[in-house]
Design a protein around this motif. Structure first.
Motif, PDB file in Angstrom:
ATOM      1  N   GLY A  68      -4.740 -10.700   6.931  1.00 45.11           N
ATOM      2  CA  GLY A  68      -5.515  -9.543   6.489  1.00 45.11           C
ATOM      3  C   GLY A  68      -4.705  -8.271   6.354  1.00 45.11           C
ATOM      4  O   GLY A  68      -5.236  -7.243   5.940  1.00 45.11           O
ATOM      5  N   LEU A  69      -3.404  -8.330   6.660  1.00 44.10           N
ATOM      6  CA  LEU A  69      -2.566  -7.126   6.636  1.00 44.10           C
ATOM      7  C   LEU A  69      -1.376  -7.258   5.701  1.00 44.10           C
ATOM      8  O   LEU A  69      -0.879  -6.262   5.185  1.00 44.10           O
ATOM      9  CB  LEU A  69      -2.052  -6.821   8.054  1.00 44.10           C
ATOM     10  CG  LEU A  69      -3.117  -6.550   9.127  1.00 44.10           C
ATOM     11  CD1 LEU A  69      -2.453  -6.424  10.480  1.00 44.10           C
ATOM     12  CD2 LEU A  69      -3.914  -5.295   8.797  1.00 44.10           C
ATOM     13  N   THR A  70      -0.910  -8.482   5.491  1.00 44.50           N
ATOM     14  CA  THR A  70       0.338  -8.714   4.780  1.00 44.50           C
ATOM     15  C   THR A  70       0.061  -9.224   3.380  1.00 44.50           C
ATOM     16  O   THR A  70      -0.726 -10.153   3.188  1.00 44.50           O
ATOM     17  CB  THR A  70       1.212  -9.731   5.539  1.00 44.50           C
ATOM     18  OG1 THR A  70       1.363  -9.284   6.881  1.00 44.50           O
ATOM     19  CG2 THR A  70       2.579  -9.858   4.881  1.00 44.50           C
ATOM     20  N   TYR A  71       0.733  -8.624   2.411  1.00 41.13           N
ATOM     21  CA  TYR A  71       0.581  -9.044   1.013  1.00 41.13           C
ATOM     22  C   TYR A  71       1.251 -10.392   0.798  1.00 41.13           C
ATOM     23  O   TYR A  71       2.301 -10.684   1.362  1.00 41.13           O
ATOM     24  CB  TYR A  71       1.204  -7.994   0.087  1.00 41.13           C
ATOM     25  CG  TYR A  71       1.229  -8.429  -1.365  1.00 41.13           C
ATOM     26  CD1 TYR A  71       0.134  -8.198  -2.195  1.00 41.13           C
ATOM     27  CD2 TYR A  71       2.338  -9.079  -1.893  1.00 41.13           C
ATOM     28  CE1 TYR A  71       0.143  -8.592  -3.519  1.00 41.13           C
ATOM     29  CE2 TYR A  71       2.359  -9.485  -3.222  1.00 41.13           C
ATOM     30  CZ  TYR A  71       1.261  -9.240  -4.021  1.00 41.13           C
ATOM     31  OH  TYR A  71       1.273  -9.648  -5.332  1.00 41.13           O
ATOM     32  N   ARG A 126      -4.074  -9.476   0.034  1.00 41.68           N
ATOM     33  CA  ARG A 126      -4.064  -9.643   1.492  1.00 41.68           C
ATOM     34  C   ARG A 126      -5.229 -10.570   1.860  1.00 41.68           C
ATOM     35  O   ARG A 126      -6.385 -10.271   1.546  1.00 41.68           O
ATOM     36  CB  ARG A 126      -4.196  -8.290   2.193  1.00 41.68           C
ATOM     37  CG  ARG A 126      -3.016  -7.366   1.930  1.00 41.68           C
ATOM     38  CD  ARG A 126      -3.055  -6.143   2.841  1.00 41.68           C
ATOM     39  NE  ARG A 126      -4.192  -5.288   2.576  1.00 41.68           N
ATOM     40  CZ  ARG A 126      -4.201  -4.275   1.722  1.00 41.68           C
ATOM     41  NH1 ARG A 126      -3.111  -3.998   1.020  1.00 41.68           N
ATOM     42  NH2 ARG A 126      -5.286  -3.531   1.546  1.00 41.68           N
ATOM     43  N   GLN A 154      -5.176   0.622  -0.059  1.00 42.20           N
ATOM     44  CA  GLN A 154      -4.462   0.769   1.199  1.00 42.20           C
ATOM     45  C   GLN A 154      -5.203   0.003   2.288  1.00 42.20           C
ATOM     46  O   GLN A 154      -6.411  -0.221   2.211  1.00 42.20           O
ATOM     47  CB  GLN A 154      -4.359   2.256   1.585  1.00 42.20           C
ATOM     48  CG  GLN A 154      -3.562   3.094   0.609  1.00 42.20           C
ATOM     49  CD  GLN A 154      -2.086   2.722   0.594  1.00 42.20           C
ATOM     50  OE1 GLN A 154      -1.509   2.400   1.637  1.00 42.20           O
ATOM     51  NE2 GLN A 154      -1.481   2.754  -0.575  1.00 42.20           N
ATOM     52  N   ILE A 155      -4.460  -0.416   3.308  1.00 35.12           N
ATOM     53  CA  ILE A 155      -5.075  -1.155   4.410  1.00 35.12           C
ATOM     54  C   ILE A 155      -6.164  -0.293   5.042  1.00 35.12           C
ATOM     55  O   ILE A 155      -5.957   0.878   5.344  1.00 35.12           O
ATOM     56  CB  ILE A 155      -4.015  -1.555   5.456  1.00 35.12           C
ATOM     57  CG1 ILE A 155      -3.038  -2.560   4.847  1.00 35.12           C
ATOM     58  CG2 ILE A 155      -4.661  -2.152   6.707  1.00 35.12           C
ATOM     59  CD1 ILE A 155      -1.881  -2.903   5.752  1.00 35.12           C
ATOM     60  N   GLY A 156      -7.327  -0.880   5.229  1.00 38.28           N
ATOM     61  CA  GLY A 156      -8.452  -0.178   5.839  1.00 38.28           C
ATOM     62  C   GLY A 156      -9.361   0.515   4.845  1.00 38.28           C
ATOM     63  O   GLY A 156     -10.439   0.986   5.219  1.00 38.28           O
ATOM     64  N   GLN A 183     -11.486  -8.507   5.603  1.00 44.82           N
ATOM     65  CA  GLN A 183     -10.163  -7.906   5.454  1.00 44.82           C
ATOM     66  C   GLN A 183      -9.441  -8.382   4.203  1.00 44.82           C
ATOM     67  O   GLN A 183      -8.297  -8.007   3.976  1.00 44.82           O
ATOM     68  CB  GLN A 183      -9.301  -8.229   6.685  1.00 44.82           C
ATOM     69  CG  GLN A 183      -9.725  -7.487   7.951  1.00 44.82           C
ATOM     70  CD  GLN A 183      -8.783  -7.806   9.103  1.00 44.82           C
ATOM     71  OE1 GLN A 183      -8.728  -8.914   9.603  1.00 44.82           O
ATOM     72  NE2 GLN A 183      -8.028  -6.815   9.525  1.00 44.82           N
ATOM     73  N   GLU A 224      -7.517 -12.624   4.593  1.00 44.00           N
ATOM     74  CA  GLU A 224      -7.964 -12.717   5.968  1.00 44.00           C
ATOM     75  C   GLU A 224      -7.669 -14.115   6.501  1.00 44.00           C
ATOM     76  O   GLU A 224      -7.575 -15.076   5.747  1.00 44.00           O
ATOM     77  CB  GLU A 224      -9.474 -12.437   6.018  1.00 44.00           C
ATOM     78  CG  GLU A 224     -10.011 -12.144   7.399  1.00 44.00           C
ATOM     79  CD  GLU A 224     -11.470 -11.688   7.336  1.00 44.00           C
ATOM     80  OE1 GLU A 224     -11.821 -10.732   8.020  1.00 44.00           O
ATOM     81  OE2 GLU A 224     -12.238 -12.292   6.562  1.00 44.00           O
ATOM     82  N   ALA A 235      -8.211  -8.403   0.565  1.00 43.50           N
ATOM     83  CA  ALA A 235      -7.981  -7.381  -0.462  1.00 43.50           C
ATOM     84  C   ALA A 235      -7.357  -8.084  -1.656  1.00 43.50           C
ATOM     85  O   ALA A 235      -6.300  -8.706  -1.533  1.00 43.50           O
ATOM     86  CB  ALA A 235      -7.079  -6.272   0.055  1.00 43.50           C
TER      87      ALA A 235
END
Length: 701
Positions: free
Chosen positions: A511-514, A396, A348-350, A275, A398, A277
């Motif tokens: 894994g989701l938040t910058y 992002r 983008q996420i994902g 996850q 993990e 990024a």
């Protein structure tokens, strides 16, 4: 009347703050008495101040006197903790990466007699040629020096047509024919006109076209002949055709292959990094390992792979890997990522993230032989990143776990309580503060463990979200307070621990938040344990601040612009004091009483040892308390202390220099006598003192 004395009385006290009363009696001519009120003392002693030097005493959140312990967890730097997982990706560099240079591949000749029978019959004469037409005429002469076969992925065929006939050609169409199947493969655009002894160029897109072995170009068209004019006729005059491949990429071929440019823009999905990024990273350590398996007959002495989003920090140049490939061989390379940074577009996420590569090179010249190339002709490139540790990361991240350094503190609560008597620790509060500079989501997972002399242990678990760093200094997070109502804190305290151990870990990223994190970012913790209690203490003495009173000699030339913060009296007044007294007021907001003394001395070193004048003691009554043991109201005690005629002399000045009188108070607080009392840090004792002088004013002549 002594005018000098009148002048001194006008400014005898440069700063006069009258906190009891201040009065001036109207004179009765020709002489009178007047009262001077000189503020000496206004001092508040709070419990917070009284205990500031006590190691383990403080006020809790409600202000109640509390026994206080705190311990810091040392800074844990991110250091080598922030990393990226190893990943491996591979792709094939097929023939579509080989761009064959502009290359003449076919040559055809069409003779005059093939296109016009009349030209054959009039060979060697001068005369006229009637209009004629020709359809799908094969060339008389055909050559394919470098190409037997090709399956074209992209490119063009440029057709050069040279009209060597003495007549004009019109509506010329050239068609490539398979000699085996006789199928027409492709045709040029219609050429409207070719003048005698002139040439034209025609380009044909050949994407997806197969050039079969020995394919021929057929020519069709017509001619107006000589238009009635007499011309020399040679049946061997010819129309020449040269077919040249331009910007061609083949998927299969049998040809003499010249030195060929290799160029490919490739992107590799970073699927193996989970996850994570990446927006920007600076590598602290790690390696990129590239393996190329060359399944082609080509030698590529200078193949370069540029990783476009990676660059050397020192030069800002893209990271470039240079190889020398041999036919049907394997080549490996490992590159140290120290001093390398990366900058990428954040997906983008994902969505997948890609590493862009630019591959360039030039193969050797193989025109000395025919080689066969097809779908099994490729170079396979494997790309791996291993043991990657980051100096800096933004993007992002993990979840990653950072272990905090643990601490063990020897502690003996019963000893630290000292002379407390009958204390019951029915309450305890634990506060945990976390400081960090990491700009990513954080979660603190720790514990506080008490261990007693028998080896028994009890722990309090902590699992709380931490505020991410702001990028400007430390961010402080105070976790919700742990109390007996919401935690097992009393289990830790009531085993009478001799040691307290604190430690834990921090989970960084989701894994989701910058966010951002650097190697020098850190996290540290602080735990604070407060044990509120009823307390008792022994009698203690508190010496107050020293103030100064200045007495001027008679007829002293006072500077009216002097320091207005000094309390100054002229001897013209003090040498005529009729009576003096100290008007004191003590306001007590403590559950215990005491006494206060007032000291006057000409030598500051003797002020508390052997004062020249001592007034008091003034007794202090204990303030009333409620059922909960808390003081309900302060008790005020005004008192007047007469100053004897002998002691008045300390305020008189018969000399010719300014006389300094040092003034201070001494506060004695009674002990509780073993009684438990409840004391708050806002409890206080206030001591005020005002010197009241009755002075004779008149004509002393």
């Amino acid at each position: 009347m002594n005018h000098t004395m009148n002048r001194h009385l006008r400014y005898s006290i440069l700063v006069t703050v009258l906190f009891f009363t201040c009065s001036l009696k109207e004179p009765a001519a020709p002489s009178w008495d007047t009262q001077l009120n000189i503020p000496l003392i206004d001092r508040i002693y709070t419990v917070e101040e009284l205990i500031e030097d006590e190691e383990n005493l403080s006020g809790d959140q409600n202000g109640l006197l509390s026994f206080h312990f705190e311990k810091e967890l040392d800074k844990t730097f991110v250091g080598d903790h922030i990393s990226l997982p190893d990943f491996s990706e591979s792709f094939k560099l097929g023939l579509d990466a080989f761009q064959i240079p502009d290359l003449p591949v076919q040559a055809d000749r069409y003779y005059f007699y093939q296109l016009s029978q009349e030209a054959g019959s009039k060979h060697g004469t001068t005369g006229t040629i009637a209009p004629f037409s020709f359809i799908n005429i094969p060339s008389e002469e055909h050559s394919t020096a470098d190409l037997h076969f090709a399956r074209l992925t992209s490119g063009q065929v440029r057709i050069y047509v040279l009209n060597g006939l003495p007549v004009e050609l019109q509506n010329v169409l050239l068609t490539l024919q398979d000699p085996i199947t006789h199928l027409l493969i492709l045709s040029t655009p219609l050429i409207k006109r070719i003048a005698p002894l002139d040439s034209v160029i025609s380009d044909v897109d050949v994407a997806g076209i197969d050039f079969p072995p020995n394919a021929h170009w057929l020519i069709s068209g017509n001619s107006p002949g000589s238009n009635g004019q007499s011309i020399p006729i040679d049946k061997n005059s010819r129309v020449g055709l040269v077919a040249e491949l331009r910007d061609a990429v083949v998927s299969a071929a049998e040809a003499r292959v010249p030195a060929t440019d290799i160029e490919r823009h490739e992107q590799v999905a970073l699927q193996g990094i989970g996850q994570n990024a990446i927006e920007e990273v600076t590598f602290s350590s790690g390696n990129i390992i590239v393996t190329i398996e060359n399944q082609t007959p080509f030698t590529v002495p200078d193949l370069s792979i540029q990783l476009m989003q990676l660059h050397h920090i020192s030069t800002s140049e893209p990271l470039q890997l240079d190889f020398s490939l041999l036919p049907f061989s394997r080549t490996d390379m490992s590159v140290d990522l120290t001093d390398v940074a990366a900058k990428m577009d954040l997906p983008q996420i994902g969505q997948a993230q890609y590493l862009q590569m630019h591959i360039r090179g030039k193969s050797n010249d193989l025109r000395d032989q025919f080689v066969t190339i097809d779908e099994n002709t490729y170079a396979k490139i494997d790309l791996e990143m291993q043991n990657v540790v980051l100096e800096h990361f933004s993007g992002r991240l993990e979840e990653q776990t950072i272990e905090l350094d643990s601490t063990v503190e020897d502690i003996e609560i019963s000893e630290r309580i000292g002379d407390l008597q009958g204390v019951e620790l029915a309450d305890a509060r634990l506060s945990v503060v976390v400081y960090n500079t990491i700009q990513l989501p954080l979660r603190f997972q720790g514990s506080l463990t008490g261990i007693n002399s028998t080896g028994a242990a009890a722990s309090l678990a902590i699992d709380q979200t931490i505020s991410p760093g702001s990028g400007s200094g430390e961010t402080r997070t105070l976790l919700p307070e742990f109390t007996p109502q919401n935690s097992a804190i009393l289990n830790v305290i009531n085993i009478q621990p001799t040691q307290l151990a604190a430690g834990g870990q921090v989970v960084v990223g989701d894994g989701l938040t910058y966010g951002r994190v650097s190697k020098n970012d850190y996290i540290r913790g602080l735990y604070i344990l407060d044990l509120p209690a009823f307390a008792s203490w022994q009698e203690r003495t508190i010496t107050g601040d020293t103030t100064r009173l200045f007495i001027e000699p008679e007829d002293y030339a006072t500077d009216e612009n002097g320091d207005e913060e000094e309390t100054t009296l002229p001897a013209d007044a003090t040498n005529h004091i009729k009576s003096a007294k100290l008007m004191a007021n003590v306001e007590n907001h403590l559950p215990v009483g005491g006494r206060v003394m007032f000291h006057f001395a000409l030598d500051s070193t003797k002020l508390f040892v052997k004062p020249d004048v001592q007034l008091g003691p003034v007794p202090i009554q204990a303030a009333p308390v409620g059922l909960d043991g808390k003081v309900t109201a302060a008790i005020a005690q005004p008192v007047e202390l007469e100053i004897s005629e002998e002691d008045i002399k300390i305020f008189q000045n018969d000399g010719d220099q300014v006389k300094t009188v040092y003034v201070a108070q001494e506060l004695v607080l009674q002990g509780t006598g073993g009684k438990q009392v409840k004391v708050y840090v806002t409890d206080y004792v206030r001591v005020q003192g005002l010197l009241n002088l009755l002075v004779y004013v008149g004509d002393f002549d």
